[in-house]
Design an enzyme around this catalytic site. Structure first.
Site, mmCIF file in Angstrom:
data_model
loop_
_atom_site.group_PDB
_atom_site.id
_atom_site.type_symbol
_atom_site.label_atom_id
_atom_site.label_comp_id
_atom_site.label_asym_id
_atom_site.label_seq_id
_atom_site.Cartn_x
_atom_site.Cartn_y
_atom_site.Cartn_z
ATOM 1 N N LYS A 38 0.831 -1.213 0.000
ATOM 2 C CA LYS A 38 0.000 0.000 0.000
ATOM 3 C C LYS A 38 0.864 1.261 0.000
ATOM 4 O O LYS A 38 0.643 2.172 -0.785
ATOM 5 C CB LYS A 38 -0.915 0.028 1.232
ATOM 6 C CG LYS A 38 -1.955 -1.067 1.247
ATOM 7 C CD LYS A 38 -2.866 -0.954 2.445
ATOM 8 C CE LYS A 38 -2.157 -1.142 3.772
ATOM 9 N NZ LYS A 38 -1.518 -2.457 3.944
ATOM 10 N N THR A 39 1.840 1.272 0.892
ATOM 11 C CA THR A 39 2.692 2.455 0.962
ATOM 12 C C THR A 39 3.508 2.587 -0.322
ATOM 13 O O THR A 39 3.715 3.679 -0.838
ATOM 14 C CB THR A 39 3.609 2.373 2.205
ATOM 15 O OG1 THR A 39 2.765 2.233 3.350
ATOM 16 C CG2 THR A 39 4.443 3.618 2.361
ATOM 17 N N ASP A 223 -1.968 7.816 3.685
ATOM 18 C CA ASP A 223 -1.545 6.465 4.078
ATOM 19 C C ASP A 223 -2.201 6.127 5.428
ATOM 20 O O ASP A 223 -2.574 7.027 6.180
ATOM 21 C CB ASP A 223 -0.019 6.430 4.214
ATOM 22 C CG ASP A 223 0.536 5.003 4.175
ATOM 23 O OD1 ASP A 223 -0.273 4.058 4.021
ATOM 24 O OD2 ASP A 223 1.766 4.836 4.270
ATOM 25 N N GLU A 224 -2.335 4.860 5.753
ATOM 26 C CA GLU A 224 -2.909 4.418 7.039
ATOM 27 C C GLU A 224 -4.268 5.077 7.290
ATOM 28 O O GLU A 224 -4.545 5.574 8.396
ATOM 29 C CB GLU A 224 -1.947 4.755 8.196
ATOM 30 C CG GLU A 224 -0.534 4.264 8.011
ATOM 31 C CD GLU A 224 -0.329 2.818 8.450
ATOM 32 O OE1 GLU A 224 -1.324 2.169 8.811
ATOM 33 O OE2 GLU A 224 0.815 2.344 8.399
ATOM 34 N N GLN A 254 -5.713 -3.203 10.639
ATOM 35 C CA GLN A 254 -4.611 -2.549 11.340
ATOM 36 C C GLN A 254 -5.046 -1.258 12.015
ATOM 37 O O GLN A 254 -4.233 -0.374 12.272
ATOM 38 C CB GLN A 254 -3.458 -2.262 10.380
ATOM 39 C CG GLN A 254 -2.809 -3.531 9.859
ATOM 40 C CD GLN A 254 -1.587 -3.220 9.019
ATOM 41 O OE1 GLN A 254 -0.567 -2.786 9.525
ATOM 42 N NE2 GLN A 254 -1.699 -3.423 7.720
ATOM 43 N N ARG A 609 5.170 -7.222 11.059
ATOM 44 C CA ARG A 609 6.352 -6.369 10.863
ATOM 45 C C ARG A 609 7.546 -7.219 10.444
ATOM 46 O O ARG A 609 8.528 -6.716 9.944
ATOM 47 C CB ARG A 609 6.740 -5.616 12.153
ATOM 48 C CG ARG A 609 5.730 -4.641 12.697
ATOM 49 C CD ARG A 609 5.207 -3.696 11.669
ATOM 50 N NE ARG A 609 3.972 -4.184 11.107
ATOM 51 C CZ ARG A 609 3.455 -3.729 9.961
ATOM 52 N NH1 ARG A 609 4.059 -2.818 9.256
ATOM 53 N NH2 ARG A 609 2.326 -4.210 9.486
HETATM 54 P P1 ATP Z 1 1.638 -2.088 5.957
HETATM 55 O O1 ATP Z 1 0.209 -2.539 5.923
HETATM 56 O O2 ATP Z 1 2.415 -2.813 6.989
HETATM 57 O O3 ATP Z 1 1.769 -0.611 6.009
HETATM 58 P P2 ATP Z 1 2.044 -1.957 3.123
HETATM 59 O O4 ATP Z 1 0.852 -2.566 2.524
HETATM 60 O O5 ATP Z 1 2.121 -0.484 3.162
HETATM 61 O O6 ATP Z 1 2.270 -2.572 4.570
HETATM 62 P P3 ATP Z 1 4.631 -1.808 1.883
HETATM 63 O O7 ATP Z 1 5.385 -1.366 3.073
HETATM 64 O O8 ATP Z 1 4.343 -0.821 0.837
HETATM 65 O O9 ATP Z 1 3.298 -2.540 2.356
HETATM 66 O O10 ATP Z 1 5.347 -3.036 1.222
HETATM 67 C C1 ATP Z 1 5.796 -4.168 1.965
HETATM 68 C C2 ATP Z 1 7.104 -4.670 1.407
HETATM 69 O O11 ATP Z 1 6.873 -5.290 0.152
HETATM 70 C C3 ATP Z 1 8.099 -3.567 1.163
HETATM 71 O O12 ATP Z 1 9.386 -4.050 1.452
HETATM 72 C C4 ATP Z 1 7.938 -3.301 -0.319
HETATM 73 O O13 ATP Z 1 9.104 -2.733 -0.856
HETATM 74 C C5 ATP Z 1 7.644 -4.680 -0.872
HETATM 75 N N1 ATP Z 1 6.829 -4.681 -2.108
HETATM 76 C C6 ATP Z 1 5.640 -4.101 -2.286
HETATM 77 N N2 ATP Z 1 5.166 -4.322 -3.523
HETATM 78 C C7 ATP Z 1 6.077 -5.092 -4.152
HETATM 79 C C8 ATP Z 1 6.179 -5.676 -5.486
HETATM 80 N N3 ATP Z 1 5.233 -5.507 -6.396
HETATM 81 N N4 ATP Z 1 7.270 -6.401 -5.744
HETATM 82 C C9 ATP Z 1 8.241 -6.587 -4.821
HETATM 83 N N5 ATP Z 1 8.208 -6.074 -3.593
HETATM 84 C C10 ATP Z 1 7.144 -5.334 -3.251
HETATM 85 MG MG MG Z 2 2.262 0.887 4.757
#
Ligand code: ATP
Ligand code: MG
Length: 719
Positions: A38-39, A223-224, A254, A609
C-alpha cells in the site's frame, strides 16, 4: 528518458498495484492487508503524477502517520524522481495543520507567535488550571480532564457546542474545558488536538482561502487511512470538494488507535461520501515468510467485525515462529539479547532487528541489557529527547522569549534554577493574573510597578523580567544555536547542572549541549516557511518531533519501540516480547467491550512487521507495578495454529508448541509434601498451578520463606 522513468515507476509493481498507480482522476481506495505494498503504491502514485501526468510536486498533499514515515516517503520519492522534495506538503496531519496555521495565524484567530504544547505541557497546564479553580486533584484528575478535552476536540466539539449535561460530573468537566479554552486563547497556546480542529474551522470559515487550497492541492493522498479520526476526515472532505482527487490506502485489520478517537468507520464513510470512487484490493504480500503470514492471517480471523481480505505470498514458508517461555522478565531480556548477538555476529545489520512490546515501561530492562552487551540501540517513543526535564526548561526560556504570555513556560522557569521566588509569591502572582484575567508576565510587571508590593518580591520579579527581556534583546539576530547557547548559559541553567556532581546531572549537561547541536543542525536544514523566525520554527519542531525518537539517527542500531509505533515499518528480525495475558492483551482491554479486537489487531500489526525471523516471548513470572505476578501466556499465542510455532527451551532442547497440554500435575509433587531444593533447602509444597513445562509450585521453605518455582527447573527432590 521519459520511457525510462515510466519503467522505473511501474516495473516494480504487480498488475493491481499498477492499476492504482496509473488510475485516472477519481476518488480511490486501496484496501489491503499488511505488507501488500500500500505504501509503495502511494509513493509510486506520487512519482507517476509528477513524471507522467506532469503534476507539480507543489500541488500534492500527502499525509503519513508519523514524521518518520514522511521522511521515508520523501526519500523514496526523491530516489524515484531525482528531485528534491522539500517545500512539498508531505507530513503528518498535525505537521500539515501546523503549517497551515502558521501561514494564516491571523485568520485562524491565533497570535503570530503561538506555541505548541505537547501532551506533557498540556497536562501541566491543566493541573495548574484545576488548582486555580480550587478543584481537588484527587476528585478531578488532570489526566481525565485532558482526555475529555482531547476527545471533544477530536470530534470537532468546542465547549460552546456542548449542552450542559444533567450529570454534575460532566457539567464540571465542561466548565473545565471552557476555562481551558480561555486560558489557551489568552496565552497563545495550542495543543495537538487544537492544531487539527483550528485548521479545520479556519478552512471551513474562510471560503476564499479554502478556494485557494482547493485549487492548489490537485491531489490528496493518505496512508494508514484506517486510523484517521473524525476531525481529520472532515479536514480531508473540505480539501477534496471536487470528489476526484482523494487517494487513500488502508487496512481495517490494522486500525489500532480507536482508543484515541480513530474511526475505522471512515472507510465506510469514504465509500458513501465519494460515490464515484474506485476500490482496489491488493492480495499478495511481499514482506513476510509463509509461516509468519499464515500465523497472522489465522490470528486476525478470530476478530468478528472485519471487511475480510485474502493475503498470500509467493515466497517460501521460512522457519517456524520461535516461542520462548522465559523463567522471568530478566531471563526474557537475556534470551533476546543472546539471539540479537548471534544475529549481529552472522553479519546482519542491527537496524534490521526490532524489539516490540505493548507498553513503554518494558523497554527499560532491554535497554539495560543492551547497554551491558555493548549493542547500540534506539528507543522510539521511549525516553524522548525533547521531553527531558532540562531540555524542557531550556525550551521554556526560549518560548518565553518568543512569547511572554506563555504562562506554562513562565511557571516552569521563574524559579528554575532557584532564585528565591517562593510558593507564596507565586500564589499572589496567580491570584493577580486570575482577577485581572491577564498573563503571569503581565501580572508580574504589574506587581513590580506597584509600590504596595513588598520590596523583596518586587526585586526578585524585576530581576526575572529583566533577565528575559535582556535575553530577548541580546539574542535577537543571532544564529539559532547561539541563541540557545546564550540562553542556557545566561539563565544559569547550565551552571546549575554543572555544579551538581551526580551522574544524572552530567547527563543533563550533555543533553543541554546536545540541544545546542540540534539547533545548529536545524539551522542548516532547508526551510519551508522562511517568513517565520528560526526560533519559532525550532520550537514548533521540538513540540512536533517529541516522542518520535532520539538524536544520532545515522548509527546502525537495534530498534526498540511499542507495537503502536511500529505501524507501517518492517524488519528482518522481530522480537515480540511480553506475550502474556494482562500485558498483551492489556488488562484494560480485557475489561472493556470491543477493546480486545483492537488489541488483536495490534498483535496482527506486530506479527506482520517481521520479514524473515520472528520470536514471541513471554515470562512465567514478571515483576509488574512493583509486585511479582505469574501471568498466563497470551491468548494470542494460543490462537496461532501450532504448526507455525516452535518452542525454544532453555537448554536448547526443542519440543512441541505451547498450549494447554493436559499433562497432569507438578512433576509428581503433591500439596503438603516435603521437598528439598539445592539452594533454598527443605520446605513443604503449598500449592501448584499450570501443567507440563509451565507448571509452578509454591513452596514454604524453612529458611527462606515462601517461593514460587518452576517445577521443571527447580529440580525439587521429594523427602
Ligand atoms: P503495511 O500494511 O504494513 O503498512 P504496506 O501494505 O504499506 O504494509 P509496503 O510497506 O508498501 O506494504 O510493502 C511491503 C514490502 O513489500 C516492502 O518491502 C515493499 O518494498 C515490498 N513490495 C511491495 N510491492 C512489491 C512488489 N510488487 N514487488 C516486490 N516487492 C514489493
Ligand atoms: Mg504501509
Amino acid at each position: 528518458m521519459e520511457y525510462m522513468d515510466i519503467t522505473s515507476i511501474l516495473e516494480p509493481l504487480n498488475p493491481a498495484q499498477r492499476e492504482a498507480v496509473t488510475a485516472s482522476p477519481s476518488a480511490l481506495l486501496v484496501l489491503a492487508g499488511a505488507g501488500s505494498g500500500k505504501t509503495r503504491v502511494l509513493t509510486h502514485r506520487i512519482a507517476w503524477l509528477v513524471k507522467v501526468e506532469q503534476v507539480s510536486p507543489q500541488s500534492i498533499l500527502a499525509v503519513t502517520f508519523t514524521n518518520k514515515a514522511a521522511l521515508e516517503m520523501r526519500g523514496r520519492i526523491e530516489a524515484l524522481l531525482h528531485l528534491p522534495t522539500h517545500g512539498t506538503w508531505m507530513g503528518t496531519f498535525h505537521g500539515l495543520a501546523h503549517r497551515l496555521l502558521r501561514r494564516h495565524a491571523r485568520e485562524a484567530g491565533l497570535p503570530e507567535a503561538f506555541q505548541i504544547m505537547d501532551a506533557d505541557d498540556q497536562y501541566r497546564l491543566l493541573r495548574r488550571l484545576l488548582k486555580s479553580l480550587s478543584l481537588d486533584e484527587a476528585r478531578w484528575p488532570p489526566k481525565q480532564a485532558q482526555w475529555f478535552i482531547n476527545a471533544q476536540k477530536d470530534e470537532g466539539r468546542r465547549a460552546h457546542h456542548m449542552v450542559a449535561s444533567h450529570d454534575p460530573f460532566e457539567r464540571q468537566l465542561l466548565r473545565i474545558y471552557q476555562a481551558y479554552e480561555e486560558l489557551c486563547e489568552r496565552s497563545g497556546l495550542v495543543d495537538f488536538a487544537e492544531l487539527l480542529l483550528r485548521a479545520h474551522e479556519f478552512l471551513r470559515e474562510h471560503a476564499d482561502i479554502r478556494a485557494h487550497y482547493l485549487k492548489r492541492f490537485r491531489h490528496v493522498l493518505v496512508d494508514e487511512f484506517q486510523d484517521t479520526n473524525a476531525i481529520q476526515y472532515a479536514w480531508l472532505r473540505l480539501l477534496t470538494e471536487a470528489q476526484d482527487n482523494l487517494f487513500v490506502v488502508g487496512d481495517d485489520d490494522q486500525s489500532i488507535y480507536g482508543w484515541r478517537g480513530a474511526k475505522v468507520e471512515n472507510i465506510f464513510r469514504f465509500q458513501k461520501d465519494y460515490p464515484g470512487h474506485r476500490l482496489i484490493r491488493l492480495e499478495q504480500n511481499y514482506r513476510s515468510t509463509g509461516n509468519i503470514l499464515s500465523a497472522a492471517n489465522a490470528l486476525i480471523a478470530h476478530n468478528e467485525g472485519r471487511l475480510g481480505k485474502t493475503l498470500w505470498t509467493a515466497g517460501g514458508a521460512g522457519e517456524p515462529i520461535a516461542v520462548y517461555a522465559a523463567f522471568n522478565e530478566q531471563d526474557e531480556a537475556y534470551f533476546v539479547i543472546e539471539r540479537l548477538r548471534q544475529w549481529i555476529h552472522e553479519g546482519n545489520r542491527r537496524s534490521e532487528a526490532a524489539i516490540l512490546y505493548r507498553s513503554n515501561a518494558q523497554s527499560r530492562l532491554f535497554e539495560e541489557k543492551l547497554v551491558a552487551a555493548g549493542i547500540p540501540y534506539r528507543v522510539y517513543g521511549g525516553l524522548r529527547f525533547f521531553e527531558r526535564a532540562e531540555i524542557k526548561d531550556a525550551l521554556a526560556y526560549l518560548r518565553l522569549i518568543a512569547n511572554r504570555h506563555d504562562d506554562g513556560s513562565f511557571e516552569r522557569v521563574v524559579n528554575t534554577p532557584t532564585r528565591g521566588i517562593g510558593a507564596k509569591s507565586l500564589d499572589t502572582l496567580r491570584e493577580v493574573a486570575r482577577t485581572r484575567r491577564c498573563s503571569l508576565w503581565e501580572a508580574a510587571s504589574g506587581l513590580c510597578a506597584d509600590a504596595g508590593t513588598p520590596g523583596r518580591t518586587r526585586l526578585l520579579f524585576t530581576h526575572f523580567l529583566q533577565l528575559i527581556d535582556g535575553l530577548a534583546q541580546e539574542t535577537a539576530g543571532l544564529p539559532l544555536y547561539e541563541q540557545v547557547k546564550c540562553v542556557i548559559e545566561k539563565t544559569g541553567l547550565l551552571g546549575h547542572y554543572q555544579k551538581d556532581k551526580g551522574e544524572q546531572a552530567e547527563a543533563r549537561v550533555e543533553n543541554l549541549e546536545e540541544l545546542v547541536n540540534a539547533a545548529r543542525l536545524f539551522d542548516h536544514e532547508p526551510q519551508e516557511d522562511d517568513a517565520l523566525s528560526p526560533l519559532t520554527r525550532f520550537l514548533a519542531h521540538a513540540a512536533l518531533e517529541a516522542g518520535e525518537g532520539q538524536a544520532d539517527a545515522d548509527e546502525d542500531c537495534v530498534q526498540l519501540m511499542t507495537l503502536h509505533s511500529a505501524k507501517g515499518l518492517e524488519f528482518q528480525l522481530v522480537f515480540l516480547a511480553g506475550m502474556e495475558e494482562g500485558l498483551f492483551p492489556s488488562l484494560q482491554s480485557l475489561e472493556e467491550a470491543g477493546r480486545l479486537e483492537e488489541e488483536r489487531r495490534l498483535c496482527y500489526v506486530g506479527l506482520t512487521r517481521a520479514k524473515r525471523r520472528l520470536y514471541l516471548t513471554y515470562a512465567e513470572s514478571r515483576r509488574l507495578y512493583g509486585r511479582e505476578t505469574y501471568p498466563r501466556s497470551s491468548r494470542f499465542l494460543r490462537e496461532i495454529p501450532t504448526e507455525h510455532l516452535q518452542e525454544v527451551r532453555l537448554r536448547g532442547a526443542i519440543s512441541g508448541p505451547p498450549g494447554p497440554a493436559p499433562t497432569p500435575d507438578a512433576e509428581g509433587l503433591s500439596v503438603g509434601q516435603g521437598v528439598r531444593h539445592a539452594v533454598f533447602g527443605e520446605g513443604i509444597v503449598l500449592q501448584s498451578e499450570g501443567a507440563g513445562s509451565q507448571c509452578r509450585v509454591q513452596v514454604k521453605f524453612a529458611e527462606v520463606g515462601v517461593k514460587w518455582l518452576m517445577a521443571g527447573y527447580a529440580k525439587l527432590q521429594s523427602i
